[in-house]
Scaffold this active site. Structure first.
Site, short mmCIF file in Angstrom:
data_model
loop_
_atom_site.label_atom_id
_atom_site.label_comp_id
_atom_site.label_asym_id
_atom_site.label_seq_id
_atom_site.Cartn_x
_atom_site.Cartn_y
_atom_site.Cartn_z
N GLN A 89 41.68 39.49 39.04
CA GLN A 89 42.60 40.39 39.53
C GLN A 89 43.20 41.89 38.45
O GLN A 89 44.20 42.60 38.77
CB GLN A 89 44.25 40.11 40.36
CG GLN A 89 43.90 39.31 40.97
CD GLN A 89 43.41 39.23 42.41
OE1 GLN A 89 43.61 40.73 42.67
NE2 GLN A 89 43.09 38.92 43.04
N THR A 119 17.45 33.76 42.63
CA THR A 119 17.44 35.52 42.74
C THR A 119 18.58 36.59 42.54
O THR A 119 19.47 36.39 43.43
CB THR A 119 16.39 35.75 44.31
OG1 THR A 119 15.07 35.22 43.45
CG2 THR A 119 15.75 37.20 43.98
N CYS A 138 43.20 31.87 49.96
CA CYS A 138 42.32 30.40 50.14
C CYS A 138 43.69 30.09 51.44
O CYS A 138 43.42 28.99 51.72
CB CYS A 138 42.37 30.15 48.32
SG CYS A 138 41.07 30.80 47.82
N1 PLP Z 1 40.55 34.37 40.29
C1 PLP Z 1 41.46 34.97 40.86
C2 PLP Z 1 42.78 35.53 39.85
C3 PLP Z 1 41.39 35.56 42.03
O1 PLP Z 1 42.19 36.22 42.41
C4 PLP Z 1 40.32 35.51 42.98
C5 PLP Z 1 40.67 35.26 44.23
O2 PLP Z 1 40.61 35.61 45.05
C6 PLP Z 1 39.52 34.35 42.51
C7 PLP Z 1 39.11 33.89 40.88
C8 PLP Z 1 38.16 34.00 43.24
O3 PLP Z 1 37.19 35.11 43.08
P1 PLP Z 1 35.74 35.31 44.13
O4 PLP Z 1 35.94 35.52 45.51
O5 PLP Z 1 35.10 36.70 43.50
O6 PLP Z 1 35.14 33.89 44.30
#
Ligand code: PLP
Length: 369
Positions: free
Chosen positions: A169, A227, A313
């Site tokens: 972020q 790949t 999530c």
């Molecule tokens: N770390 C943080 C602070 C995030 O906000 C997110 C996504 O919400 C992730 C990791 C995961 O990233 P990615 O979607 O590239 O797996």
């Protein structure tokens, strides 16, 4: 639709889409020896050099993956057998849950979400020299709070521990120099700022103890088989040319400040989380007293405004944000929080419309009381 959920994911910037479109019909496997393969290798290494320059690291220190989640898993799972994992309570689930699964220890944050340095120090001291990996995100995905990595690094170094920062972020929203931050490892992806999904990277300034999570061919110096997704890597690297970090973030901060003023005009007691801490310009986490976040999200959605409650999530099932709970916010109040996250294509009109829609619900609630 007015989209104010860029911390979940953004939309591709036109320049990124064009850069990807320019290569997507080509047979690009960087391991092939023919002309197509050599072209792919050249594009891949040019992108790696661009990222290396951006983060002030060496090109060989960057390992491309398919997401930041994968890069974070790769690091934690590689070091867990030989290191104690210490992670902040406010980490993204891909760090926190993975570390807990691997027997890691959670460090406390204060009421603004800042890592409690005394807890870090006490936990490192208690390890009495056992190798440790400390993982603290640079910018929190829910509140936008910026951790004091330089200070955290000073402490981890004093105890000989390694330091990782999840910079997902922060990438594109502030200047990041891995050396100035004092980190050994950094992860980032591109889809929060107008780059493609399916791209991530682990920056490893020390490769001691790092083993691949995904094995197979010898891609990425043997650290990550499979790949390489050249189109996604090119799209992500295009961000470095088309973004004006300082300008975009000054604009996001201006909109954020105006948004706060508009909302507080209707709801003077609106809580703003991490209000006393340094925050990134694009993220604002607020609450509407007495109204659950689900009601706020549905109301906004019905008026074609997309915001979120905490991290994406958990947006399918709305439970109180673990970040707010870690900050000591009571569960009932945490259930009333929503996150507004601005991106490259938001305008003044967008925040005004959100403010109208959200305030209407607050006024309705007040008149019903
Ligand atoms: N770390 C943080 C602070 C995030 O906000 C997110 C996504 O919400 C992730 C990791 C995961 O990233 P990615 O979607 O590239 O797996």
């Amino acid at each position: 639709m007015i989209y104010l959920d860029h911390n979940a994911t953004s939309v591709l910037r036109p320049a990124v889409r064009e850069a990807m479109h320019a290569v997507e019909a080509l047979p690009l496997n960087a391991s092939s020896v023919h002309a197509g393969g050599r072209k792919a290798k050249q594009l891949l290494e040019a992108a790696r050099r661009a990222f290396a320059e951006h983060f002030s690291v060496f090109a060989h220190e960057i390992i491309f993956t398919a997401s930041a989640t994968e890069a974070n898993n790769m690091l934690l799972r590689a070091l867990a057998p030989s290191h104690r994992l210490l992670v902040a309570a406010s980490e993204h689930p891909c760090i926190k849950n993975t570390a807990l699964q691997l027997g890691g220890v959670v460090m406390a944050v204060d009421e603004q979400g800042r890592l409690k340095l005394e807890d870090l120090e006490a936990k490192l001291a208690a390890l009495s020299g056992t190798p440790a990996l400390v993982s603290v995100m640079l910018v929190n995905n829910e509140t936008g709070m910026v951790q004091n990595l330089a200070e955290i690094s000073r402490i981890t170094r004093a105890y000989g521990a390694k330091l990782h920062s999840d910079a997902v972020q922060a990438f594109g929203k502030m200047r990041i120099d891995a050396g100035v931050l004092g980190v050994d490892f950094l992860t980032f992806s591109a889809h929060k700022i107008g780059g493609p999904v399916g791209f991530g990277a682990l920056v490893m300034r020390s490769d001691q103890g790092i083993v691949p999570l995904v094995t197979g061919g010898g891609q990425e110096r043997g650290y990550r088989a499979g790949t390489e997704n050249i189109a996604a890597i090119i799209g992500a690297a295009e961000l470095l040319s088309c973004m004006d970090i300082d300008k975009e973030n000054a604009q996001a901060r201006r909109l954020r400040t105006e948004l706060i003023a508009l909302l507080r005009a209707h709801v003077p007691h609106m809580p703003i989380y991490a209000e006393q801490a340094e925050t990134i310009g694009n993220t604002l986490m607020i609450g509407m007293p007495g109204v659950g976040s689900e009601t706020q999200l549905i109301h906004c959605d019905m008026h074609a405004v997309a915001v979120s409650a905490g991290s994406a999530c958990s947006s399918g099932k709305i439970t109180p944000s673990h970040v707010l709970l870690a900050m000591g916010v009571p569960p009932e109040q945490a259930q009333q929080a929503i996150r507004i996250s601005l991106g490259w294509n938001n305008t003044q009109a967008d925040i005004e419309q959100f403010a109208r829609v959200w305030s209407e619900l607050a006024l309705r609630k007040a008149s019903a009381a």
